[in-house]
Design an enzyme around this catalytic site. Structure first.
Site, PDB file in Angstrom:
ATOM      1  N   CYS A  85       0.836  -1.208   0.000  1.00 30.66           N
ATOM      2  CA  CYS A  85       0.000   0.000   0.000  1.00 30.66           C
ATOM      3  C   CYS A  85       0.871   1.257   0.000  1.00 30.66           C
ATOM      4  CB  CYS A  85      -0.994  -0.038   1.164  1.00 30.66           C
ATOM      5  SG  CYS A  85      -2.329   1.168   0.975  1.00 30.66           S
ATOM      6  N   HIS A 202      -3.580  -5.510   0.952  1.00 29.53           N
ATOM      7  CA  HIS A 202      -2.942  -5.712   2.260  1.00 29.53           C
ATOM      8  C   HIS A 202      -2.901  -7.183   2.666  1.00 29.53           C
ATOM      9  CE1 HIS A 202      -2.584  -1.521   3.741  1.00 29.53           C
ATOM     10  NE2 HIS A 202      -3.623  -1.288   2.966  1.00 29.53           N
ATOM     11  N   GLU A 204      -1.174  -8.391   5.024  1.00 24.47           N
ATOM     12  CA  GLU A 204      -1.075  -8.470   6.504  1.00 24.47           C
ATOM     13  C   GLU A 204      -2.445  -8.348   7.165  1.00 24.47           C
ATOM     14  OE1 GLU A 204      -0.758  -5.804   4.852  1.00 24.47           O
ATOM     15  OE2 GLU A 204      -1.150  -4.002   6.050  1.00 24.47           O
TER      16      GLU A 204
END
Lengths: 225, 83
Positions: A85, A202, A204
């Protein structure tokens, strides 16, 4: 295996990334940008957020910090470097990866789940996936539209440097599945070498079992070798 | 050394979508203005010392290439005036 997660002023996915890495038994450490990279580092994450308040262009300021020279040197030595990002925007602004991420076609900040298709399995982060595998991952960005000239894009294709593309749940690439108007639905790209890559979604945020899906876990587990 | 002001205009390359300009155009149309196209650019004024106008222009160009513009998506103009 120690992965440095670089925190700039305005990063906000740094702790999420460390938590996700720990879930995968990868040792993730927050590193303040002004402290420089640790001498022994086995991986680097440029995390998401709004470094420097997105002044000038998202990622433009962080890309000029001295630590990025150290990241570039580490990358040249083969250390895996992943930008997520805002980290992807920083990576492109720093010239680690080609192209630019700019204002979404909608001109709006978009926070939603998307599907992406794995386009290469030659990077540490995509080696655990099947070619063409479809992942459901969250996005949260206002400047995620990938822009690049047609010639360079064609070179990237030839060199197997497209990391992933926005797609339909069945893996087909369509305009409808493209959340931000990215050129050729590109969601992530690979640097000059396979140990450097960036992506807007994302992973994560799709790793821990109590989040909405774990499709990103194998991506970050790639840091574990 | 002489003081110079460099005026740098950074704009999106032709063919690169400008969603903010498109949104602005629609807003102008909502205000009943008859508008066909809006283009947006950023203008920077940078003051610094240089040996000559040529030196000033070269340095302003380097500043723009390295930071103020992103060559992937932007074109730019540099104008230099002695202060």
């Amino acid at each position: 295996m120690s992965v440095a997660v670089i925190r700039f002023g305005g990063s906000n996915c740094d702790r999420d990334t460390v938590t996700a890495l720990e879930e995968l038994d990868v040792d993730g450490n927050l590193v303040w940008y002004d402290d420089g990279l640790p001498e022994e580092v086995d991986g680097v994450v440029l995390p998401g957020g709004f470094s420097y308040g997105d002044y000038l262009r998202a990622g433009a300021m962080a890309a000029q910090e001295p630590i990025m020279e150290e990241v570039r040197a580490a990358a040249d030595e083969g250390v895996p470097v992943l930008g997520i990002c805002n980290g992807a925007q920083i990576g492109c602004e720093a010239g680690l990866t080609p192209g630019a991420f700019t204002v979404n076609e909608s001109a709006r900040f978009q926070c939603e789940h998307v599907y992406v298709r794995i386009e290469t399995t030659e990077t540490p982060w995509t080696a655990a996936y099947e070619m063409g595998e479809v992942l459901k991952l969250p996005i949260a960005h206002g400047e995620g539209r990938f822009e690049i000239d047609a010639e360079t894009l064609a070179d990237l294709e030839d060199e197997d440097r497209i990391l992933c593309r926005y797609c339909e749940p069945d893996g087909s690439v369509s305009d409808r599945a493209n959340p931000n108007g990215s050129r050729d639905n590109v969601a992530g790209v690979v640097g000059r070498r396979q140990n450097v890559a960036v992506l807007m979604p994302h992973p994560e945020r799709a790793t821990l079992p109590y989040t909405a899906g774990c499709d990103g876990a194998r991506m970050l587990a790639g840091f574990g070798g | 050394m002489t003081g110079y002001t460099a005026t740098v205009t950074v704009r999106l390359k032709a063919g690169v979508l400008d969603p903010e300009a498109e949104t602005t155009k629609r807003a102008l149309q909502r205000l009943d203005f008859d508008v066909e196209k809006v283009r947006r650019s950023d203008r920077f004024q940078v003051e610094f010392e240089a040996d000559s106008p040529t030196d000033a222009e070269e340095r302003a160009t380097e500043m723009t290439e390295r930071l103020l513009a992103n060559p992937t998506i932007h074109d730019f103009d540099v104008e230099v005036d002695q202060q």
